[in-house]
Design a protein around this motif. Structure first.
Motif, PDB file in Angstrom:
ATOM      1  N   ASN A 125       7.041  -5.756  -6.686  1.00 49.55           N
ATOM      2  CA  ASN A 125       5.792  -5.922  -5.938  1.00 49.55           C
ATOM      3  C   ASN A 125       5.346  -4.560  -5.428  1.00 49.55           C
ATOM      4  OD1 ASN A 125       5.475  -9.097  -5.226  1.00 49.55           O
ATOM      5  ND2 ASN A 125       7.620  -8.513  -5.389  1.00 49.55           N
ATOM      6  N   ASP A 126       4.081  -4.212  -5.688  1.00 45.66           N
ATOM      7  CA  ASP A 126       3.539  -2.931  -5.217  1.00 45.66           C
ATOM      8  C   ASP A 126       3.566  -2.820  -3.710  1.00 45.66           C
ATOM      9  OD1 ASP A 126       2.896  -1.913  -7.645  1.00 45.66           O
ATOM     10  OD2 ASP A 126       0.723  -2.015  -7.390  1.00 45.66           O
ATOM     11  N   ARG A 127       3.491  -1.573  -3.251  1.00 44.91           N
ATOM     12  CA  ARG A 127       3.209  -1.314  -1.835  1.00 44.91           C
ATOM     13  C   ARG A 127       1.900  -2.029  -1.466  1.00 44.91           C
ATOM     14  NH1 ARG A 127       2.084   4.912  -1.038  1.00 44.91           N
ATOM     15  NH2 ARG A 127       4.116   5.062  -2.027  1.00 44.91           N
ATOM     16  N   ALA A 128       1.799  -2.446  -0.237  1.00 40.76           N
ATOM     17  CA  ALA A 128       0.576  -3.046   0.317  1.00 40.76           C
ATOM     18  C   ALA A 128       0.286  -4.442  -0.236  1.00 40.76           C
ATOM     19  CB  ALA A 128      -0.645  -2.156   0.123  1.00 40.76           C
ATOM     20  N   ASN A 140      -2.856  -1.984   9.699  1.00 42.39           N
ATOM     21  CA  ASN A 140      -3.914  -1.502  10.586  1.00 42.39           C
ATOM     22  C   ASN A 140      -3.941   0.015  10.713  1.00 42.39           C
ATOM     23  OD1 ASN A 140      -4.761  -4.109  11.185  1.00 42.39           O
ATOM     24  ND2 ASN A 140      -3.166  -4.316  12.758  1.00 42.39           N
ATOM     25  N   ASP A 141      -2.888   0.680  10.238  1.00 38.44           N
ATOM     26  CA  ASP A 141      -2.850   2.146  10.296  1.00 38.44           C
ATOM     27  C   ASP A 141      -3.562   2.731   9.087  1.00 38.44           C
ATOM     28  OD1 ASP A 141      -1.169   2.523  12.636  1.00 38.44           O
ATOM     29  OD2 ASP A 141       0.414   1.597  11.418  1.00 38.44           O
ATOM     30  N   GLN A 142      -4.355   3.766   9.342  1.00 33.12           N
ATOM     31  CA  GLN A 142      -5.050   4.434   8.228  1.00 33.12           C
ATOM     32  C   GLN A 142      -4.056   4.922   7.184  1.00 33.12           C
ATOM     33  OE1 GLN A 142      -7.726   7.510   9.369  1.00 33.12           O
ATOM     34  NE2 GLN A 142      -9.163   6.075  10.294  1.00 33.12           N
ATOM     35  N   ALA A 143      -2.957   5.464   7.645  1.00 35.27           N
ATOM     36  CA  ALA A 143      -1.997   6.085   6.721  1.00 35.27           C
ATOM     37  C   ALA A 143      -1.392   5.067   5.757  1.00 35.27           C
ATOM     38  CB  ALA A 143      -0.891   6.778   7.517  1.00 35.27           C
ATOM     39  N   TYR A 144      -1.450   3.797   6.133  1.00 40.65           N
ATOM     40  CA  TYR A 144      -0.902   2.745   5.266  1.00 40.65           C
ATOM     41  C   TYR A 144      -1.683   2.666   3.954  1.00 40.65           C
ATOM     42  CZ  TYR A 144       1.112  -1.911   4.271  1.00 40.65           C
ATOM     43  OH  TYR A 144       1.782  -2.973   3.713  1.00 40.65           O
ATOM     44  N   TRP A 145      -2.935   3.139   3.976  1.00 43.27           N
ATOM     45  CA  TRP A 145      -3.819   3.040   2.799  1.00 43.27           C
ATOM     46  C   TRP A 145      -4.104   4.393   2.178  1.00 43.27           C
ATOM     47  CZ3 TRP A 145      -3.976  -1.752   1.323  1.00 43.27           C
ATOM     48  CH2 TRP A 145      -3.801  -2.760   2.297  1.00 43.27           C
ATOM     49  N   GLN A 287      -4.485  -9.502  -4.545  1.00 44.83           N
ATOM     50  CA  GLN A 287      -3.848  -8.744  -3.481  1.00 44.83           C
ATOM     51  C   GLN A 287      -4.718  -7.510  -3.191  1.00 44.83           C
ATOM     52  OE1 GLN A 287      -0.814  -9.554  -1.930  1.00 44.83           O
ATOM     53  NE2 GLN A 287      -1.307 -11.480  -2.950  1.00 44.83           N
ATOM     54  N   PRO A 288      -4.613  -6.963  -1.970  1.00 47.00           N
ATOM     55  CA  PRO A 288      -5.437  -5.796  -1.646  1.00 47.00           C
ATOM     56  C   PRO A 288      -4.961  -4.525  -2.364  1.00 47.00           C
ATOM     57  CG  PRO A 288      -3.947  -6.292   0.157  1.00 47.00           C
ATOM     58  CD  PRO A 288      -3.782  -7.390  -0.852  1.00 47.00           C
ATOM     59  N   THR A 289      -5.823  -3.540  -2.426  1.00 45.81           N
ATOM     60  CA  THR A 289      -5.401  -2.200  -2.826  1.00 45.81           C
ATOM     61  C   THR A 289      -6.072  -1.218  -1.887  1.00 45.81           C
ATOM     62  OG1 THR A 289      -5.087  -0.702  -4.697  1.00 45.81           O
ATOM     63  CG2 THR A 289      -7.260  -1.730  -4.489  1.00 45.81           C
ATOM     64  N   SER A 290      -5.775   0.069  -2.034  1.00 44.27           N
ATOM     65  CA  SER A 290      -6.417   1.056  -1.165  1.00 44.27           C
ATOM     66  C   SER A 290      -7.742   1.461  -1.781  1.00 44.27           C
ATOM     67  CB  SER A 290      -5.539   2.298  -1.005  1.00 44.27           C
ATOM     68  OG  SER A 290      -5.544   3.044  -2.197  1.00 44.27           O
ATOM     69  N   THR A 291      -8.711   1.768  -0.917  1.00 46.90           N
ATOM     70  CA  THR A 291      -9.994   2.252  -1.407  1.00 46.90           C
ATOM     71  C   THR A 291      -9.795   3.554  -2.169  1.00 46.90           C
ATOM     72  OG1 THR A 291     -11.020   1.261   0.506  1.00 46.90           O
ATOM     73  CG2 THR A 291     -12.304   2.879  -0.684  1.00 46.90           C
TER      74      THR A 291
END
Ligand SMILES: *[C@@H]1O[C@H](CO)[C@@H](O)[C@H](O)[C@H]1NC(C)=O
Ligand SMILES: *[C@@H]1O[C@H](CO)[C@@H](O)[C@H](O)[C@H]1NC(C)=O
Length: 405
Positions: A125-128, A140-145, A287-291
């Protein structure tokens, strides 16, 4: 035909939204989060594998930047007989998690099929994604994305391959779908992981993206780049949250597409999806991903490069010591490495023209005896994970390929 050109990078997302709209009024509240759907404690083993009568182990791997990836292992056949063939590590694609390898019946789903063929199966499973977490950060942390496919290739994949290797003491076969194939191409091109890998099967292989034919995908790339500061501010791209929906509706408006009817062109091109299971799929994905990840794809589509993230002139100079981001050199993948490519003629993300270019350029001198190609004329992007006939169309040839190594 215009409608078949629509199926692209955002096709799965558009379709999911479309179907969801038909099913019920969507809750576009930003509070929506993938983890709200299933309690993490239930785990994939408990909810999706053991229920089908298979043994399953839950594992956790921590990456060098602190993400805790959830991994499941199917060490036996359904009969309980222990695996007697090598390890296979399966890496899913964008907007997904490991559930996609388990969500059809055991006779149709890749993880179960490999287990029943005697392989020791590990699914990542990917991160996030829903079942992963971080040692110190939260969503909720910017750094998470703050990552794109580069971090998946350079941090996550090495961490999982090393972990599985340490556990099994065996070189493994690798299966990468879509973004999962890009991760492996990028890792292999730097000489990483090759000494722990027997072979790699790439489904809907992603490398070059300059020839994508889909208007929707090209437009999405353009819009992301034009407004990248805004989108970077959002950081988490969850297609069925408010911003994601707004973005996709915007694309439909500009292209004059009636997105409610997108299901029709989709179930056409994707030859073999079981439409009576769509509600069930939507309980799990997307599932979400980062912008930042989507912006990185947009850069690939626009520039036709497989390069590091482009931060713009000044930041590129600071980070890379040069104006343009350096390329990942897929030429460096050894000519005798065992590769299997599974392609679909109607795939608008892993466009056959892009794969052809890869074959004629970086893989020009690849030993043809070590390069198996399966091209399905009626397959589009999602068929490789969802088709009810994927076993005979793609997975069986892949298993033959593994058995020959
Ligand atoms: C694989 O190569 C890396 C260096 O690139 C090395 O650190 C690692 O120990 C090697 N692993 C095996 C299993 O040979
Ligand atoms: C399609 O999905 C339904 C509902 O889950 C299931 O009963 C049926 O067996 C599936 N058909 C195929 C061909 O897999």
């Amino acid at each position: 035909m215009a409608s078949s050109r629509v199926v692209g990078l955002f096709s799965i997302v558009l379709i999911c939204i479309t179907i969801a709209q038909g099913r019920k009024a969507l809750n576009t509240n930003n509070e929506f989060s993938a983890s709200s759907l299933v309690n993490n404690d239930d785990g994939i083993c408990k909810s999706m594998v053991e229920t089908q009568g298979y043994t399953c182990e839950e594992h956790k791997v921590t990456t060098s930047d602190g993400f805790i990836l959830s991994i499941q292992r199917l060490p036996t056949r359904r009969s309980g007989e222990k695996a007697n063939k090598p390890t296979v590590l399966i890496q899913h694609g964008l907007f997904q998690d490991a559930v996609v390898w388990l969500w059809n019946s055991p006779d149709e789903s890749l993880a179960f099929i490999l287990a029943d063929n005697g392989f020791d199966v590990w699914i990542v499973n990917d991160r996030a994604s829903r079942y992963s977490s971080h040692t110190s950060l939260t969503p909720n942390d910017q750094a998470y994305w703050e990552w794109s496919w580069e971090e998946l290739a350079n941090n996550d994949l090495p961490a999982t391959v090393q972990y599985v290797y340490d556990h099994t003491g065996q070189k493994m076969h690798f299966v990468g779908d879509s973004q999962g194939s890009l991760m492996a191409f990028v890792a292999f091109s730097q000489g990483n992981l090759l000494n722990m890998t027997r072979s790699a099967a790439m489904l809907s292989p992603i490398a070059h993206m300059g020839r994508i034919n889909s208007d929707a995908t090209r437009l999405a790339a353009k819009l992301f780049l034009a407004n990248y500061a805004y989108w970077l501010g959002i950081r988490q791209f969850l297609p069925n949250a408010a911003e994601g929906l707004m973005f996709l509706k915007h694309i439909c408006d500009i292209l004059g597409l009636d997105c409610v009817n997108l299901l029709t062109p989709f179930t056409g091109p994707n030859c073999c999806i079981n439409s009576s299971r769509i509600d069930y799929y939507l309980e799990h994905e997307p599932q979400p991903t980062s912008t930042k990840n989507l912006i990185h794809y947009s850069q690939m589509i626009r520039t036709d490069t497989i390069a590091r993230y482009d931060y713009g002139l000044l930041e590129n100079l600071r980070r890379y010591g040069r104006v343009h981001p350096p390329n990942y050199e897929l030429f460096a993948i050894p000519k005798d490495f065992h590769l299997f490519l599974g392609m679909g003629r109607l795939d608008m993300l892993a466009d056959v023209e892009d794969v052809k270019f890869l074959l004629s350029y970086e893989f020009k001198n690849h030993d043809p005896n070590n390069l198996v190609q399966v091209l399905k004329e009626n397959y589009a992007h999602a068929d490789f994970i969802m088709s009810v006939t994927a076993k005979q169309d793609v997975y069986d040839p892949m298993i033959d390929f593994f058995n020959k190594q």
